[in-house]
Design a protein around this motif. Structure first.
Motif, short mmCIF file in Angstrom:
data_model
loop_
_atom_site.label_atom_id
_atom_site.label_comp_id
_atom_site.label_asym_id
_atom_site.label_seq_id
_atom_site.Cartn_x
_atom_site.Cartn_y
_atom_site.Cartn_z
N GLY A 10 -1.63 4.19 -5.55
CA GLY A 10 -2.13 4.80 -6.78
C GLY A 10 -1.33 5.99 -7.25
N GLY A 11 -0.32 6.36 -6.48
CA GLY A 11 0.56 7.45 -6.89
C GLY A 11 0.25 8.81 -6.28
N ASN A 12 -0.74 8.88 -5.39
CA ASN A 12 -0.99 10.15 -4.71
C ASN A 12 0.12 10.43 -3.71
OD1 ASN A 12 -3.52 10.63 -5.98
ND2 ASN A 12 -4.46 9.13 -4.62
N THR A 13 0.55 11.68 -3.67
CA THR A 13 1.70 12.05 -2.84
C THR A 13 1.34 13.14 -1.84
OG1 THR A 13 2.40 13.70 -4.45
CG2 THR A 13 3.33 11.50 -4.67
N ASN A 14 2.08 13.15 -0.74
CA ASN A 14 2.05 14.29 0.16
C ASN A 14 3.44 14.53 0.71
OD1 ASN A 14 1.21 11.86 1.84
ND2 ASN A 14 1.66 13.34 3.45
N TYR A 15 3.75 15.79 0.96
CA TYR A 15 5.09 16.21 1.35
C TYR A 15 5.06 17.06 2.60
CZ TYR A 15 6.28 14.89 -3.46
OH TYR A 15 6.46 14.21 -4.64
N ALA A 16 6.16 16.96 3.36
CA ALA A 16 6.34 17.83 4.50
C ALA A 16 6.55 19.26 4.00
CB ALA A 16 7.54 17.39 5.32
N ASP A 17 5.96 20.21 4.71
CA ASP A 17 6.08 21.61 4.29
C ASP A 17 7.54 22.05 4.26
OD1 ASP A 17 3.03 22.72 5.96
OD2 ASP A 17 3.36 21.85 3.98
N THR A 18 8.35 21.52 5.16
CA THR A 18 9.74 21.95 5.26
C THR A 18 10.56 21.59 4.02
OG1 THR A 18 10.22 19.90 6.43
CG2 THR A 18 9.82 21.87 7.77
N ASN A 66 0.85 -1.20 0.00
CA ASN A 66 0.00 0.00 0.00
C ASN A 66 0.88 1.24 0.00
OD1 ASN A 66 -2.33 -1.51 -0.15
ND2 ASN A 66 -2.76 -1.42 2.03
N GLY A 67 0.77 2.08 1.03
CA GLY A 67 1.56 3.30 1.07
C GLY A 67 3.04 3.03 1.30
N MET A 68 3.86 3.89 0.72
CA MET A 68 5.30 3.87 0.96
C MET A 68 5.73 5.30 1.27
SD MET A 68 6.64 1.33 -2.08
CE MET A 68 8.08 0.72 -1.18
N GLY A 69 6.77 5.42 2.05
CA GLY A 69 7.16 6.77 2.41
C GLY A 69 8.56 6.88 2.97
N TRP A 70 8.94 8.13 3.19
CA TRP A 70 10.23 8.44 3.78
C TRP A 70 10.01 9.32 5.01
CZ3 TRP A 70 14.75 6.33 2.20
CH2 TRP A 70 14.76 5.72 0.94
N ARG A 123 11.24 11.55 15.00
CA ARG A 123 11.14 11.14 13.60
C ARG A 123 9.97 11.89 12.98
NH1 ARG A 123 11.68 4.84 12.13
NH2 ARG A 123 13.46 5.24 13.50
N GLU A 124 10.17 12.39 11.76
CA GLU A 124 9.13 13.18 11.11
C GLU A 124 8.94 12.74 9.66
OE1 GLU A 124 10.33 17.28 11.09
OE2 GLU A 124 12.00 16.95 9.72
N LEU A 125 7.73 12.95 9.18
CA LEU A 125 7.40 12.60 7.80
C LEU A 125 8.13 13.52 6.84
CD1 LEU A 125 5.58 11.15 5.65
CD2 LEU A 125 3.98 13.05 6.01
N VAL A 126 8.68 12.93 5.78
CA VAL A 126 9.26 13.70 4.67
C VAL A 126 8.29 13.66 3.49
CG1 VAL A 126 11.15 13.88 3.04
CG2 VAL A 126 11.62 13.26 5.42
N ALA A 127 7.90 12.46 3.09
CA ALA A 127 7.00 12.31 1.94
C ALA A 127 6.37 10.93 1.96
CB ALA A 127 7.77 12.51 0.63
#
Length: 123
Positions: free
Chosen positions: A54-62, A32-36, A45-49
């Protein structure tokens, strides 16, 4: 057994670029989801991306505008392209994935983490 192996970290000067890769292997039915994520010394620890199946993305504002996450489903691999790196981006970067595997006839999804790859940005 499922394993995530990261590569591509290293030392880079400010303004430089790096491309991280994370390959999943083992008994995998689907991902399912993959991330960094990243963790700097003394910080949480904080989300980067993240990227969905299905290819939908989200990114850390920083880091938004300087990074791009992508995945190759045929290779069970997720990538993180990082540009215009800053010293404050220095951290250990971890790969994460929700991976489904069969145990007998039961399909179960579990959260997996890689061992981390060091990214150091010098000023």
């Amino acid at each position: 057994q499922v394993q995530l192996v990261e590569s591509g970290g290293g030392l880079v000067q400010a303004g430089g670029s790096l491309r991280l890769s994370c390959a999943a292997s083992g008994s995998i039915f689907s991902i399912n989801g993959m991330g960094w994520y990243r963790q700097a010394p003394g910080k949480r620890r904080e989300l980067v991306a993240r990227i969905s199946s299905g290819g939908n993305t989200n990114y850390a504002d920083t880091m938004k505008g300087r990074i791009a996450i992508s995945r190759d489903n045929a290779k069970n691999t997720v990538y993180l392209q990082m540009n215009s790196l800053k010293p404050e981006d220095t951290a250990v970067y971890f790969c994460n994935a929700q991976i489904g595997s069969y145990t007998g006839t039961n399909l179960r999804f579990r959260d997996y983490w890689g061992q981390g790859t060091q990214v150091t940005v010098s000023s």
